[in-house]
Design an enzyme around this catalytic site. Structure first.
Site, PDB file in Angstrom:
ATOM      1  N   LYS A 217      -1.335   1.849  -3.420  1.00 11.30           N
ATOM      2  CA  LYS A 217      -2.778   1.877  -3.697  1.00 11.30           C
ATOM      3  C   LYS A 217      -2.972   2.486  -5.079  1.00 11.30           C
ATOM      4  CE  LYS A 217      -7.207   3.579  -1.894  1.00 11.30           C
ATOM      5  NZ  LYS A 217      -7.861   4.327  -0.794  1.00 11.30           N
TER       6      LYS A 217
ATOM      7  N   ARG B   7      -8.989  10.246  -8.761  1.00 14.38           N
ATOM      8  CA  ARG B   7      -7.909  10.314  -7.774  1.00 14.38           C
ATOM      9  C   ARG B   7      -6.548   9.989  -8.385  1.00 14.38           C
ATOM     10  NH1 ARG B   7     -11.925   7.169  -3.716  1.00 14.38           N
ATOM     11  NH2 ARG B   7     -13.002   9.006  -2.910  1.00 14.38           N
TER      12      ARG B   7
ATOM     13  N   GLU C 151       7.181   3.226  -3.065  1.00 13.09           N
ATOM     14  CA  GLU C 151       6.220   3.725  -2.080  1.00 13.09           C
ATOM     15  C   GLU C 151       6.277   2.915  -0.784  1.00 13.09           C
ATOM     16  OE1 GLU C 151       4.299   6.296  -1.963  1.00 13.09           O
ATOM     17  OE2 GLU C 151       3.768   6.964  -3.974  1.00 13.09           O
TER      18      GLU C 151
ATOM     19  N   LYS D 167      -3.066  -2.576  -2.748  1.00 14.59           N
ATOM     20  CA  LYS D 167      -4.502  -2.527  -3.041  1.00 14.59           C
ATOM     21  C   LYS D 167      -4.689  -2.000  -4.457  1.00 14.59           C
ATOM     22  CE  LYS D 167      -8.797  -0.310  -1.458  1.00 14.59           C
ATOM     23  NZ  LYS D 167      -9.400   0.634  -0.493  1.00 14.59           N
TER      24      LYS D 167
END
Length: 324
Positions: A196, A217, A233, A248
Site C-alpha cells: 500500500k 502516512r 512486503e 493499492k
C-alpha cells in the site's frame, strides 16, 4: 511484397475478438467498497466521488442485497463514526458503526456474497493515523498491533468472512492471525493490504471517511518510487499467514501487480482507488472521454496485470452491464 503474418484476421469481427480474448472480467472477481456512516438520516453524497455515498445502516442493507443478487465477490466495509478519540476505541466496540454494519451485512446476505471489513484505525482516531501515537507523536507499531488483533476478533465475531488489515504496520498479519485462531475463528480470511503506497490518489477517500489526518502516512505506507519493496512486503505477509495479498492503488502500480502475481502463490487483489475513480468520472462529466469504455478498460487493465480480485466503486455498475 505482402505480409506473411496478418494478426488483423483475429480482430475482424466482434465474435472473433471475443473468441481470442485473453483477459475477461467476471462479476465474482469484483468487490464493492462501501462507506457506512453513523448518525445519518439519509445517504449523503460524496462530492469528490460522484455516484458514491455514505450509507445509513438501512440504505446499506439494500446495497448488500443487490451485491449478492448481482453475484459480486463481496463488499468491503468502511465505518464512519460520529465520535473519534486518540486510540480509535470505536474500532473495537461491538456497538461501533463498522461492527454493526458487518453484522447487518451478514444478516442480509448470509454466505451469498462475502462480507469484508477494513481493519485499520484511521477512520476512528482523532489524529487520522492508522495506529496509536507514542509520546513523540509517532505511530507506535507494536502498540497498534495489539489493537489490530483485538479489532480482527471483534470483526470476525460480528460476522466478517474476510478482514482486511490496511494500516501497513510491521507484523500486522501475524498478530491478527494469532488472535483469530486463539479465538476460534480459524476460517476467517485475511486479505492483507501488502503493498500500500503513500499515494496522491487517496484524496477523495479522505472525504468519504471524514478523515481527521494530521500530517501524512509516509513513515508506514510505501514510497511510490520503490518496486522491490512491494514484493518483499507481500512475501512477509504470506509468511505471516495472509490468505490474499493486495496492491493499492492499482492503475499507477500495474507493474507491481504483475510483480506480486509472479511471486505470490495465493490470490492477488488490487484496489481501484478513489482518485482513479474520480478522474474518470470528472473527465466523463466534461465529455472528454467515453465513460463506460474508460471504466471497462481501467478494470480490464488491472485484471490483465494479474489481479484475481478487483476492488472498485464501479463493481455493481459493471455487474449490471455484464448481466445485460
Amino acid at each position: 511484397m505482402f505480409p506473411a503474418d496478418r494478426p488483423r484476421r483475429l480482430r475482424s469481427t466482434p465474435a472473433m475478438r471475443a473468441l481470442v480474448r485473453e483477459t475477461r472480467v467476471d462479476t465474482s472477481q469484483l468487490v464493492l467498497p462501501m462507506f457506512v456512516a453513523e448518525g445519518l438520516d439519509a445517504p449523503r453524497s460524496i462530492a469528490s466521488m460522484p455516484g458514491v455515498v455514505q450509507h445509513t445502516r438501512d440504505s446499506a442493507k439494500a446495497a448488500y442485497a443487490e451485491a449478492a443478487e448481482l453475484g459480486l465477490g463481496g463488499v468491503m466495509l468502511f465505518g464512519v463514526p460520529e465520535h473519534k478519540d486518540a486510540v480509535g476505541s470505536g474500532a473495537v466496540d461491538p456497538a461501533g458503526i463498522l461492527n454493526l454494519a458487518i453484522a447487518d451485512a451478514r444478516a442480509e446476505v448470509g454466505d451469498a456474497t462475502l462480507v469484508m471489513a477494513d481493519l485499520c484505525l484511521d477512520e476512528f482516531t482523532d489524529h487520522g493515523h492508522c495506529g496509536v501515537l507514542d509520546a513523540q507523536g509517532r505511530v507506535d507499531n507494536d502498540a497498534t498491533l495489539e489493537i489490530y488483533a483485538h479489532m480482527g476478533v471483534v470483526q470476525a465475531e460480528a460476522g466478517a468472512h474476510v478482514v482486511g488489515p490496511s494500516g501497513m504496520m510491521d507484523g500486522q498479519v501475524a498478530a491478527i492471525r494469532e488472535a483469530l485462531d486463539a479465538a476460534g475463528h480459524l476460517d476467517t480470511v485475511i486479505l492483507a493490504y501488502a503493498a500500500k503506497y503513500a499515494s496522491a490518489f487517496y484524496g477523495p477517500f479522505r472525504e468519504a471517511v471524514d478523515s481527521s489526518l494530521q500530517g501524512d502516512r509516509r513513515t508506514y505506507q510505501q514510497d511510490p518510487a520503490n518496486a522491490r519493496e512491494a514484493v518483499r512486503e507481500a512475501l512477509l505477509d504470506l509468511a505471516e499467514g495472509a490468505d490474499i495479498v493486495m496492491v493499492k492503488p492499482a492503475l499507477s502500480y500495474l507493474d507491481l501487480i504483475a510483480d506480486v502475481r509472479r511471486e505470490a502463490d495465493v490470490p492477488v487483489a488490487a484496489y481501484n482507488v478513489s482518485g482513479e475513480y474520480s478522474m474518470v468520472e470528472a473527465a466523463a462529466a466534461q465529455g472528454w472521454i467515453d465513460r463506460e469504455r474508460a471504466i471497462d478498460e481501467s478494470v480490464l487493465s488491472i485484471r490483465r496485470a494479474g489481479a484475481d480480485i478487483v476492488l472498485t466503486y464501479w463493481a455493481a455498475e459493471i455487474a449490471r452491464r455484464l448481466r445485460g
